[in-house]
Motif scaffolding. Structure first.
Motif, short mmCIF file in Angstrom:
data_model
loop_
_atom_site.label_atom_id
_atom_site.label_comp_id
_atom_site.label_asym_id
_atom_site.label_seq_id
_atom_site.Cartn_x
_atom_site.Cartn_y
_atom_site.Cartn_z
N LYS A 128 7.42 -3.38 -1.32
CA LYS A 128 7.35 -3.49 -2.78
C LYS A 128 5.94 -3.87 -3.22
O LYS A 128 5.53 -5.03 -3.07
N ASN A 129 5.22 -2.89 -3.68
CA ASN A 129 3.89 -3.11 -4.28
C ASN A 129 3.00 -4.05 -3.49
O ASN A 129 2.51 -5.05 -4.02
N ILE A 130 2.82 -3.71 -2.19
CA ILE A 130 2.00 -4.63 -1.39
C ILE A 130 0.51 -4.26 -1.42
O ILE A 130 0.13 -3.09 -1.38
N THR A 131 -0.29 -5.31 -1.51
CA THR A 131 -1.74 -5.18 -1.41
C THR A 131 -2.18 -6.07 -0.27
O THR A 131 -1.73 -7.21 -0.15
N LYS A 132 -3.00 -5.51 0.62
CA LYS A 132 -3.58 -6.32 1.70
C LYS A 132 -5.05 -5.92 1.86
O LYS A 132 -5.36 -4.78 2.20
N ARG A 133 -5.90 -6.82 1.56
CA ARG A 133 -7.34 -6.56 1.67
C ARG A 133 -7.88 -7.30 2.87
O ARG A 133 -7.63 -8.49 3.04
N TYR A 134 -8.64 -6.58 3.72
CA TYR A 134 -9.37 -7.25 4.79
C TYR A 134 -10.62 -7.87 4.18
O TYR A 134 -10.99 -7.58 3.04
N ARG A 135 -11.32 -8.69 4.99
CA ARG A 135 -12.51 -9.38 4.48
C ARG A 135 -13.58 -8.42 3.97
O ARG A 135 -14.33 -8.73 3.07
N ASN A 136 -13.62 -7.23 4.61
CA ASN A 136 -14.64 -6.26 4.20
C ASN A 136 -14.24 -5.48 2.95
O ASN A 136 -14.92 -4.56 2.53
N GLY A 137 -13.07 -5.80 2.39
CA GLY A 137 -12.66 -5.17 1.13
C GLY A 137 -11.74 -3.97 1.33
O GLY A 137 -11.08 -3.52 0.39
N SER A 138 -11.66 -3.43 2.58
CA SER A 138 -10.76 -2.28 2.79
C SER A 138 -9.34 -2.80 3.02
O SER A 138 -9.11 -3.99 3.18
N GLY A 139 -8.39 -1.87 3.05
CA GLY A 139 -7.00 -2.26 3.24
C GLY A 139 -6.08 -1.35 2.46
O GLY A 139 -6.36 -0.15 2.32
N ILE A 140 -5.00 -1.90 1.94
CA ILE A 140 -4.06 -1.09 1.14
C ILE A 140 -3.84 -1.74 -0.21
O ILE A 140 -4.00 -2.95 -0.37
N HIS A 141 -3.48 -0.90 -1.19
CA HIS A 141 -3.36 -1.41 -2.55
C HIS A 141 -2.08 -0.92 -3.21
O HIS A 141 -1.85 0.29 -3.31
N ASN A 142 -1.26 -1.86 -3.62
CA ASN A 142 -0.05 -1.55 -4.40
C ASN A 142 0.83 -0.49 -3.74
O ASN A 142 1.34 0.40 -4.41
N VAL A 143 0.99 -0.62 -2.43
CA VAL A 143 1.80 0.37 -1.69
C VAL A 143 3.29 0.07 -1.86
O VAL A 143 3.71 -1.08 -1.73
N HIS A 144 4.03 1.09 -2.16
CA HIS A 144 5.46 0.90 -2.36
C HIS A 144 6.22 2.10 -1.82
O HIS A 144 5.83 3.24 -2.03
N PHE A 145 7.25 1.84 -1.05
CA PHE A 145 8.17 2.87 -0.59
C PHE A 145 9.37 2.18 0.04
O PHE A 145 9.36 0.95 0.23
N ALA A 146 10.40 2.95 0.31
CA ALA A 146 11.59 2.37 0.93
C ALA A 146 12.11 3.34 1.99
O ALA A 146 11.81 4.53 1.97
#
Ligand SMILES: Nc1ncnc2c1ncn2[C@@H]1O[C@H](COP(=O)(O)OP(=O)(O)OP(=O)(O)O)[C@@H](O)[C@H]1O
Length: 241
Positions: free
Chosen positions: A8-26
């Motif tokens: 549900k709408n997950i955001t995970k940023r690594y220290r360098n700023g990359s990662g995932i933003h507002n990911v949602h699926f089931a």
């Protein structure tokens, strides 16, 4: 339909700023969902959040209504990594006994292990050392562990890497049986042929975000057109082309 996995709408940023933003699926019970995306799109990060190995900065992941990473959620997820490593000095059956202990399984463990090995076609390999098996055989030992665990959610990362065509077909059939038995399956792969044959739905990630969710066409003649569309979509999202 019952969701076995809700991202549900997950955001995970690594220290360098990359990662995932507002990911949602089931993923629903009985469903096989593909996770697609170019290298670096965020598939592994999303999977790590599903397994509870990474905590999202915002948003949530639930597995059968339990928070990802909680002991009960971990018991219901089977993770099949892209590099199926076993303890090299344990035999196949010792590896599975160890797994049964780790999951605190009750009952006749010897019979459970034998049944699981039979299911994945490795019964004759029970006394072989983990270090003596091929990549495909090691993957099947991990699948046998998932059978033991009676997982309700299977998460697979690049499962066809290094598999011969017969083993890929076996895996497709095996995953479909698991889905028919009610498990949910999330499979991250770059193999579109495999995906077309196994999945009913795909979630496409690009640069850390979901850019498309699609049903996989059921008719074979539509596969090629659909695959071309997906490749063009991924091409359009790559920065290095
Ligand atoms: N531990 C980390 N620290 C910092 N950045 C990371 C880390 N792991 C991944 N990233 C970055 O996060 C982004 C998403 O990476 P991720 O590994 O999730 O992509 P992926 O879709 O699994 O890629 P691939 O198909 O190549 O395995 C990339 O930009 C990557 O460089």
């Amino acid at each position: 339909m019952n969701n076995i996995l809700i991202v549900k709408n997950i955001t995970k940023r690594y220290r360098n700023g990359s990662g995932i933003h507002n990911v949602h699926f089931a993923v629903n019970q009985g469903e096989i969902v593909g996770l697609l995306g170019a290298n670096g799109a965020g598939k592994t990060t999303a999977i790590r959040c599903c397994l509870g190995l990474l905590g999202p900065d915002t948003g949530s992941v639930t597995v059968g209504e339990l928070p990802a990473g909680s002991p009960e959620a971990l018991k219901s997820i089977a993770f099949i990594p892209d590099n199926p490593n076993l303890y090299p000095l344990l035999t196949v059956q010792e590896h599975l006994y160890f797994r049964a202990k780790a999951f605190d399984l009750k009952g006749d463990i010897k019979t459970l292990v034998e049944t699981a090995l039979q299911e994945v076609g490795l019964f004759e390999f029970a006394t072989r050392m983990g270090g003596e098996l091929s990549r495909g055989q090691r993957q099947r030992v991990i699948l046998a562990g998932a059978v033991l665990q009676n997982a309700s959610l299977y998460v697979l990362d690049e499962p066809t890497a290094g598999l011969d065509p017969v083993s890929i077909q076996w895996l497709i059939d095996w995953l479909k049986v698991k889905a028919q038995q009610g498990a949910g399956v999330l499979v991250s792969t770059h193999n579109l042929d495999f995906l077309c044959k196994v999945a009913t739905r795909v979630v496409v990630l690009s640069q850390g975000q979901v850019i498309r969710e699609d049903m996989v066409p059921t008719e074979e003649e539509k596969f090629q057109h659909w695959q071309e569309q997906i490749v063009n979509l991924l091409k359009g999202e790559r920065k290095d082309d």
